[in-house]
Enzyme design. Structure first.
Site, short mmCIF file in Angstrom:
data_model
loop_
_atom_site.label_atom_id
_atom_site.label_comp_id
_atom_site.label_asym_id
_atom_site.label_seq_id
_atom_site.Cartn_x
_atom_site.Cartn_y
_atom_site.Cartn_z
N ASN A 103 -10.22 -3.19 2.28
CA ASN A 103 -9.94 -3.10 0.85
C ASN A 103 -11.23 -2.79 0.10
O ASN A 103 -12.31 -2.70 0.68
CB ASN A 103 -9.35 -4.42 0.33
CG ASN A 103 -7.89 -4.61 0.73
OD1 ASN A 103 -7.11 -3.67 0.76
ND2 ASN A 103 -7.53 -5.85 1.04
N HIS A 152 0.82 -1.22 0.00
CA HIS A 152 0.00 0.00 0.00
C HIS A 152 0.86 1.27 0.00
O HIS A 152 0.51 2.28 0.61
CB HIS A 152 -0.95 0.02 1.20
CG HIS A 152 -1.94 -1.12 1.22
ND1 HIS A 152 -3.10 -1.08 0.50
CD2 HIS A 152 -1.91 -2.32 1.83
CE1 HIS A 152 -3.76 -2.22 0.68
NE2 HIS A 152 -3.06 -2.99 1.50
#
Length: 485
Positions: free
Chosen positions: A130, A57
Site C-alpha cells: 500500500n 482494490h
C-alpha cells in the site's frame, strides 16, 4: 467499402463474418433466426465481458516499466533481480483504491494499493503493498469483518460511518493507520506523488542460507503531494478518473514517473528483543534503529495497450516469491499468502498465471493440468505426475526456504504487545500545527454522522491515549468530553 485481408472481421473461431450490421431474420421484419450463430456468439460473449470485480482494490490503474538495481545486496539476498547494480528487470504495477467499486472516484480518502509484479529470470515476484507503511489490523481473521465495514449497508446500500467507527473503536490496533488515513496523506494528489510500502516484514536469504528480516520502502522521486479535501471532493464529481487519467497522460507524454526502492534490514535475532514486535503490521521500525538502504530505481515508461487484458486481469499475490525472498510469521501476511491467489482463482480462473500479463518470462515447468481457460498447450503429452521415471521436472534443493525456529502452543492468541498508542502519538507530534488542524477536522467530519455517542467516546479515548491534545481536539470538534477512563 473494401478491407484488406489483414482487417477481415472474423468470428471467435476464425471464420470470416459476412454481415456485422444486420442480424439474420425471416424476411425484413423478422423474427430473428436462431441459426445466426454470429449474433448468438456476440450476445453471449457480451454478457460475459465482465469478470467479477475485486472485492477490495476494485478501482485501479496500471503501467509497465522496469526496475534497475543500483546496489549490491547479494550479502543479504540471492534474489537474481537484486544480484548486481545495473541489472534491469521488467515489471508491471497496479495502483488502486481499497474500498470503492470499479466505477468509484479516484480522489476519495482511502489507502492506495501499490502492487508490483517483477518478471525476474527466476519467476515472478509480487510485492503487494500500500501507500502506507502500516495497516488497520494485524491478524487476517479480522479482514473480512473490517472490509465489510468499509462497504455498503446491506439494507440501505449506503456507506455506513457507524460500522466504520464502531469497528475501529473496538480495534485499537487500527489507530496508527487511522491517523495516517485522516492526515493529508489520505488523499494523494496523483498516483505519481505518493510513496509505496511492502508494509509487511519479509525474509531475505543469501546464497549461504543466512537470513535477515526486511521491510520495503518505495520513495517517489516526484515528491509527495496531497489533495485539499475540497479540491478532492470537486474532482470526485467532475473527473472521478482523475488519477487514472493523470498517470496515463504523464507516461504518454514521456514524463516517466519513478521511485527509489529502499529496504530496512533487521538481523534475525533482533526480532526477539526489539521494542515493538517486528511482525506486527500495525507498527513501523524506527529508521534510526534500521536505516534505509538503497536497492534500486523503478521507472514506469509504457501504458497498457488494453485495460482489461493488462490491468483488470493482472493478478498479484504476496505469496509469489522467488529464491532469496520468503515469508515472515506476520499473521496478516500469512493469511494473505492464501487469500490473494484464491481470489484470483475465483475471479479470473485456475489458470490466471498463464495469461500474458501474469505469465512469467522465465521457463515454467509443473504438473498442473486442465481447468477453465487453459490457453497454452496444457503440457502436451508430457509426463503429468511426480515422482516419475521419465525425466520430468524435479525439485531443486537450493530453492527450499530457509528454516527458522518456531515454538509455542497451538492456540488462538493475540500478539504480545498491546501498545497501540505510542507510534500513533509519535506521528501526531511529528505533524505541524496546520497538519494537526487538518487531521482533526477530517476526523471530526468523518465521525459526525456516527449515531451512537458510545462509539464516538470510545474512539476519542484512543486518540487521547496516543496524545492528550489529539483526544481533546477531536472531542471539542464533536462537542464531547474526553472519557475519564
Amino acid at each position: 467499402m473494401t478491407h484488406s485481408p489483414h482487417n477481415k472481421l472474423t468470428t471467435s473461431w476464425g471464420a470470416p463474418v459476412g454481415d456485422n450490421q444486420n442480424s439474420m431474420t425471416a424476411g425484413s421484419r423478422g423474427p430473428t433466426l436462431i441459426q445466426d450463430v454470429h449474433l448468438l456468439e456476440k450476445l453471449a460473449h457480451f454478457n460475459r465481458e465482465r469478470v467479477p470485480e475485486r472485492v477490495v482494490h476494485a478501482k485501479g490503474a496500471g503501467a509497465h516499466g522496469y526496475f534497475e538495481a543500483t546496489n549490491d545486496l547479494s550479502s543479504y539476498t540471492k534474489a537474481s533481480f537484486l544480484a548486481k547494480p545495473g541489472k534491469r528487470t521488467p515489471m508491471f504495477i497496479r495502483f488502486s483504491t481499497v474500498a470503492g467499486e470499479l466505477g468509484s472516484a479516484d480522489t476519495v480518502r482511502d489507502p492506495r494499493g501499490f502492487a508490483v509484479k517483477f518478471y525476474t529470470d527466476e519467476g515472478n515476484y509480487d510485492l503487494v503493498g500500500n501507500n502506507t507503511p502500516v495497516f488497520f489490523i494485524r491478524d487476517a481473521i479480522k479482514f473480512p469483518d473490517f472490509i465489510h465495514t468499509q462497504k455498503r449497508h446491506p439494507q440501505t446500500h449506503l456507506k455506513n460511518p457507524n460500522a466504520v467507527w464502531d469497528f475501529w473503536s473496538l480495534s485499537p490496533e487500527s489507530l496508527h493507520q487511522v491517523t495516517i488515513l485522516m492526515s493529508d496523506r489520505g488523499i494523494p494528489a496523483t498516483l505519481r506523488h505518493m510513496h509505496g510500502f511492502g508494509s509487511h516484514t519479509f525474509k531475505w536469504v543469501n546464497a549461504h542460507g543466512e537470513a535477515v528480516w526486511v521491510k520495503y520502502h518505495f520513495k517517489t522521486n516526484q515528491g509527495v503531494r496531497n489533495l485539499d479535501v475540497d479540491v478532492a471532493a470537486k474532482l470526485a464529481g467532475e473527473n472521478p478518473d482523475y488519477h487514472t487519467e493523470d498517470l496515463f497522460n504523464a507516461i504518454a507524454a514521456g514524463d516517466f514517473p519513478s521511485w527509489t526502492l529502499y529496504v530496512q534490514i533487521m538481523p534475525l535475532q533482533d526480532a526477539d528483543t526489539y521494542r515493538f514486535d517486528p511482525f506486527d503490521v500495525t507498527k513501523v521500525w524506527s529508521q534510526k534503529d534500521y536505516p534505509l538502504i538503497e536497492v534500486g530505481q523503478m521507472v514506469l515508461n509504457r501504458n497498457p495497450d488494453n485495460y482489461f487484458a493488462e490491468v483488470e486481469q493482472a493478478t498479484f499475490s504476496p505469496g509469489s516469491f522467488v529464491p532469496g525472498i520468503e515469508a515472515s510469521p506476520d499473521k496478516m501476511l500469512q493469511g494473505r499468502l492464501f487469500a490473494y491467489s484464491d481470489a484470483h482463482r475465483y475471479r479470473v480462473g485456475a489458470n490466471h498465471n498463464s495469461l500474458p500479463i501474469n505469465r512469467p518470462q522465465s521457463e515454467v515447468n509443473h504438473y498442473q493440468r486442465d481447468g477453465q481457460m487453459r490457453a497454452d498447450g496444457n503440457g502436451g503429452g508430457s509426463v503429468y505426475y511426480e515422482p516419475n521415471s521419465y525425466g520430468g521436472p524435479a525439485q531443486s534443493e537450493t530453492a527450499k526456504p530457509a528454516a527458522y525456529e518456531v515454538s509455542g502452543k497451538a492456540d488462538s492468541v493475540d500478539y504480545d504487545s498491546h501498545d497501540h498508542y505510542t507510534q500513533a502519538g509519535d506521528l501526531y507530534r511529528l505533524l505541524s500545527e496546520e497538519e494537526r488542524a487538518r487531521l482533526v477536522r477530517n476526523i471530526v467530519g468523518a465521525m459526525l454522522p456516527v449515531e451512537k455517542a458510545e462509539i464516538k467516546l470510545r474512539q476519542i479515548g484512543h486518540f487521547y491515549k496516543a496524545d492528550p491534545e489529539y483526544g481533546r481536539r477531536v472531542a471539542e470538534g464533536l462537542g464531547l468530553s474526553v472519557p475519564e477512563n
